[in-house]
Design a protein around this motif. Structure first.
Motif, PDB file in Angstrom:
ATOM      1  N   LEU A  50       0.802  -1.220   0.000  1.00 43.05           N
ATOM      2  CA  LEU A  50       0.000   0.000   0.000  1.00 43.05           C
ATOM      3  C   LEU A  50       0.834   1.269   0.000  1.00 43.05           C
ATOM      4  O   LEU A  50       0.300   2.358  -0.235  1.00 43.05           O
ATOM      5  CB  LEU A  50      -0.932   0.007   1.217  1.00 43.05           C
ATOM      6  N   VAL A  51       2.136   1.161   0.272  1.00 44.51           N
ATOM      7  CA  VAL A  51       2.990   2.354   0.319  1.00 44.51           C
ATOM      8  C   VAL A  51       4.258   2.103  -0.475  1.00 44.51           C
ATOM      9  O   VAL A  51       4.616   0.956  -0.759  1.00 44.51           O
ATOM     10  CB  VAL A  51       3.349   2.734   1.777  1.00 44.51           C
ATOM     11  N   GLY A  52       4.923   3.193  -0.812  1.00 41.56           N
ATOM     12  CA  GLY A  52       6.209   3.081  -1.490  1.00 41.56           C
ATOM     13  C   GLY A  52       6.085   3.034  -3.000  1.00 41.56           C
ATOM     14  O   GLY A  52       4.998   2.969  -3.577  1.00 41.56           O
ATOM     15  N   ALA A  53       7.238   3.021  -3.651  1.00 46.06           N
ATOM     16  CA  ALA A  53       7.288   3.044  -5.103  1.00 46.06           C
ATOM     17  C   ALA A  53       6.774   1.764  -5.723  1.00 46.06           C
ATOM     18  O   ALA A  53       6.403   1.725  -6.902  1.00 46.06           O
ATOM     19  CB  ALA A  53       8.722   3.302  -5.563  1.00 46.06           C
ATOM     20  N   ALA A  54       6.748   0.680  -4.951  1.00 43.54           N
ATOM     21  CA  ALA A  54       6.315  -0.616  -5.478  1.00 43.54           C
ATOM     22  C   ALA A  54       4.793  -0.762  -5.509  1.00 43.54           C
ATOM     23  O   ALA A  54       4.281  -1.772  -5.982  1.00 43.54           O
ATOM     24  CB  ALA A  54       6.922  -1.741  -4.650  1.00 43.54           C
ATOM     25  N   TRP A  55       4.056   0.254  -5.017  1.00 44.01           N
ATOM     26  CA  TRP A  55       2.599   0.168  -4.968  1.00 44.01           C
ATOM     27  C   TRP A  55       2.022   0.072  -6.365  1.00 44.01           C
ATOM     28  O   TRP A  55       2.425   0.783  -7.280  1.00 44.01           O
ATOM     29  CB  TRP A  55       2.031   1.390  -4.268  1.00 44.01           C
ATOM     30  N   ARG A  56       1.047  -0.871  -6.541  1.00 39.80           N
ATOM     31  CA  ARG A  56       0.352  -1.005  -7.819  1.00 39.80           C
ATOM     32  C   ARG A  56      -1.147  -1.164  -7.572  1.00 39.80           C
ATOM     33  O   ARG A  56      -1.558  -1.946  -6.709  1.00 39.80           O
ATOM     34  CB  ARG A  56       0.872  -2.212  -8.615  1.00 39.80           C
TER      35      ARG A  56
END
Length: 233
Positions: A160-166
């Motif tokens: 739900l957080v960070g650059a990896a969120w999709r």
């Protein structure tokens, strides 16, 4: 998300047709089966609109598509569940959950999430157990385990957080939870006690679940080799 909206218009229209017509479940027919399956047919078209090359290049999307095919067959069987086809529908959806779990993959493993889902599935089965008899004692237990495993794999990839969120991961996780709510309502209504407005609750959560799971397949567009590499990084 906006680019996918127009492709879902037929699905929303078909869903509205189902709820507006609200054909009586006490009189099963091929017409009522068609109306019930129509939103799922539209999700087939939604995925096919992304092209055969996309499905062939992304095995996870193909598995979700095949899962939707089995779902439509299961929906048709459940139209005649009072005529002895409930188990047939149960088996079709069991295959669907195996395909969806395979599409979501085993990475990241998220063992704590799996433990929570295992405990919750055990509690659900304990609630249903007094109302089960004969083969349903084992069939329902196996089904609860399968749908819980699918839910685990869908939620495990959620960040739900960070650059990896999709957003597709959020769609998969939410869709899996709605599917569990829908099927748990079916089980409670069939084996334990009458659930108020059960049909409306079951079908609204079911259609929403299938739509979100179908949406979860569409984000990745890179070739399969690059896709696998990106999943390991």
């Amino acid at each position: 998300v906006k680019s996918e909206g127009p492709k879902l218009v037929p699905f929303f229209k078909a869903t509205c047709v189902y709820f507006v017509l609200w054909l009586p479940s006490s009189s099963p027919s091929w017409v009522s089966a068609l109306i019930k399956c129509l939103p799922i047919f539209c999700l087939w078209l939604f995925l096919l609109a992304h092209g055969f090359r996309f499905l062939l290049a992304h095995p996870s999307a193909t598995r979700i598509f095949v899962g939707l095919v089995f779902s439509a067959v299961g929906d048709a069987f459940l139209i005649w569940q009072d005529q002895g086809y409930f188990v047939h529908g149960l088996l079709m959806f069991a295959v669907t959950h195996m395909l969806y779990a395979s599409a979501f993959g085993m990475r990241p493993l998220a063992l704590r999430t799996g433990l929570v889902m295992g405990v919750l599935s055990g509690l659900c089965y304990a609630l249903l157990y007094p109302g089960l008899s004969g083969a349903f004692t084992y069939l329902v237990g196996a089904y609860v385990a399968l749908i819980s495993f699918m839910g685990w794999r869908a939620i495990a990839g959620l960040r739900l957080v960070g650059a990896a969120w999709r957003w597709t991961e959020l769609a998969a996780g939410t869709g899996a939870l709605l599917f569990i709510i829908s099927d748990m309502t079916i089980a409670l209504n069939k084996f334990c006690f009458p659930v108020p407005y059960s049909r409306a609750l079951i079908m609204s959560t079911y259609y929403a679940a299938q739509m979100l799971i179908a949406l979860s397949a569409v984000e990745s567009r890179e070739p399969v080799e690059d896709y696998r590499l990106s999943k390991t990084n």
